[in-house]
Design an enzyme around this catalytic site. Structure first.
Site, PDB file in Angstrom:
ATOM      1  N   GLU A 101     -86.157  58.940 -59.113  1.00  0.00           N
ATOM      2  CA  GLU A 101     -85.801  59.323 -57.748  1.00  0.00           C
ATOM      3  C   GLU A 101     -87.011  59.954 -57.064  1.00  0.00           C
ATOM      4  O   GLU A 101     -87.663  60.841 -57.624  1.00  0.00           O
ATOM      5  CB  GLU A 101     -84.672  60.368 -57.751  1.00  0.00           C
ATOM      6  N   HIS A 173     -83.350  50.027 -56.174  1.00  0.00           N
ATOM      7  CA  HIS A 173     -81.892  50.126 -56.157  1.00  0.00           C
ATOM      8  C   HIS A 173     -81.321  49.065 -55.210  1.00  0.00           C
ATOM      9  O   HIS A 173     -80.246  48.518 -55.433  1.00  0.00           O
ATOM     10  CB  HIS A 173     -81.488  51.546 -55.710  1.00  0.00           C
ATOM     11  N   ASP A 183     -82.205  51.997 -50.847  1.00  0.00           N
ATOM     12  CA  ASP A 183     -83.377  52.655 -51.424  1.00  0.00           C
ATOM     13  C   ASP A 183     -84.017  51.783 -52.508  1.00  0.00           C
ATOM     14  O   ASP A 183     -83.304  51.014 -53.152  1.00  0.00           O
ATOM     15  CB  ASP A 183     -82.998  54.032 -52.009  1.00  0.00           C
TER      16      ASP A 183
HETATM   17 ZN   LIG Z   1     -80.660  54.866 -55.484  1.00  0.00          ZN
END
Ligand SMILES: [Zn+2]
Length: 278
Positions: A101, A173, A183
């Protein structure tokens, strides 16, 4: 960087900070790396959320806008970052992938005061924003840029993980959950990550070498992230550039080859992470 006991460590063997997330599954044998943005307010809040049982979500690493790294899940355990997902015959990519992330709010919208607002209302300065069309969409939107420090660390971490576990690809993603997820989006230089880390094209730095931008990329008057940009910067994705041979750290001086935004023939500095030899 290196990996010891499935923890990311610095070259001197000291591990990066680890915060235990309870949001994990069983043993993981990773085959892919999946990149995300947090869409969160900041690094600390995103980390706090991903270690909260209520989130029912986690990731192996979170990387801040200043390049800070925290690991939440060992690389040999399933983290809950992908959700409902599929890719080339695989379904439920949590069971096959390591998730990173990046602290980034994602989509932003213009505000009446001339800057931009995140989905939760925080101001995002215009210098941190690009306009771009997501590959899964037909309209253009505004997106928060990732920082060079953040991408530099992400590139190194991704390379270390890919090598350690012999991963076969880097995915977004938005590749494994298209429509549901946006994302890491068009501000993320996926082409650069793939070409650098999967060996899909060589990087050359000879004078006169032609490059192409792999992201919307600012062109600046000096080799410094805070230097003024040329008028009409940023350069769009896929703009062709010629190296002058001048380099300064990660910065490269280039001439714009494409007749785009009145920048043809202009010379300026670009961050070399976001161009690839053509
Ligand atoms: Zn994600």
């Amino acid at each position: 960087m290196k990996i010891i006991n499935h923890r990311l460590c610095r070259d001197d063997d000291t591990p990066y900070p680890f915060r235990v997330s309870p949001n994990i599954g069983d043993t993981l044998k990773p085959e892919f790396l999946v990149m995300h943005y947090t869409a969160g307010r900041n690094f600390d809040q995103s980390v706090s959320w991903l270690v909260n049982p209520a989130a029912k979500a986690s990731a192996h690493l979170v990387i801040g806008r200043d390049g800070s790294v925290v690991q939440l899940v060992p690389f040999n355990k399933v983290a809950w970052h992908a959700g409902s997902s599929s890719w080339q015959g695989y379904t439920g990519l949590n069971n096959y992938s390591i998730g990173i992330e990046l602290d980034n709010v994602g989509i932003v919208n213009p505000s009446p005061t001339g800057d931009f607002r995140s989905w939760f209302g925080d101001a995002v300065p215009v210098e941190q924003v690009i306009q771009a069309q997501h590959k899964n969409e037909t309209i253009s939107r505004y997106w928060q840029l990732y920082t060079p420090e953040q991408l530099f660390v992400a590139l190194e971490a991704a390379g270390t993980i890919i090598q350690q576990y012999g991963l076969k690809d880097i995915l977004g993603h938005d590749d494994i959950a298209p429509g549901r997820k946006s994302d890491p989006g068009p501000a993320f230089p996926m082409m650069t990550f793939r070409s650098r880390l999967l060996g899909r094209s060589a990087s050359v730095s000879d004078e006169g070498e032609t490059y192409v931008t792999t992201a919307n990329l600012h062109i600046r008057k000096a080799p410094d992230q805070t230097a003024a940009t040329l008028p009409n910067s940023p350069l769009p994705l896929n703009t062709r550039l010629k190296a002058t041979g001048m380099e300064n750290g990660v910065w490269k001086e280039v001439e714009v080859l494409d007749n785009i935004k009145n920048l043809k023939g202009q010379i300026g500095w670009v961050h070399s992470r976001f161009i690839v030899a053509k």
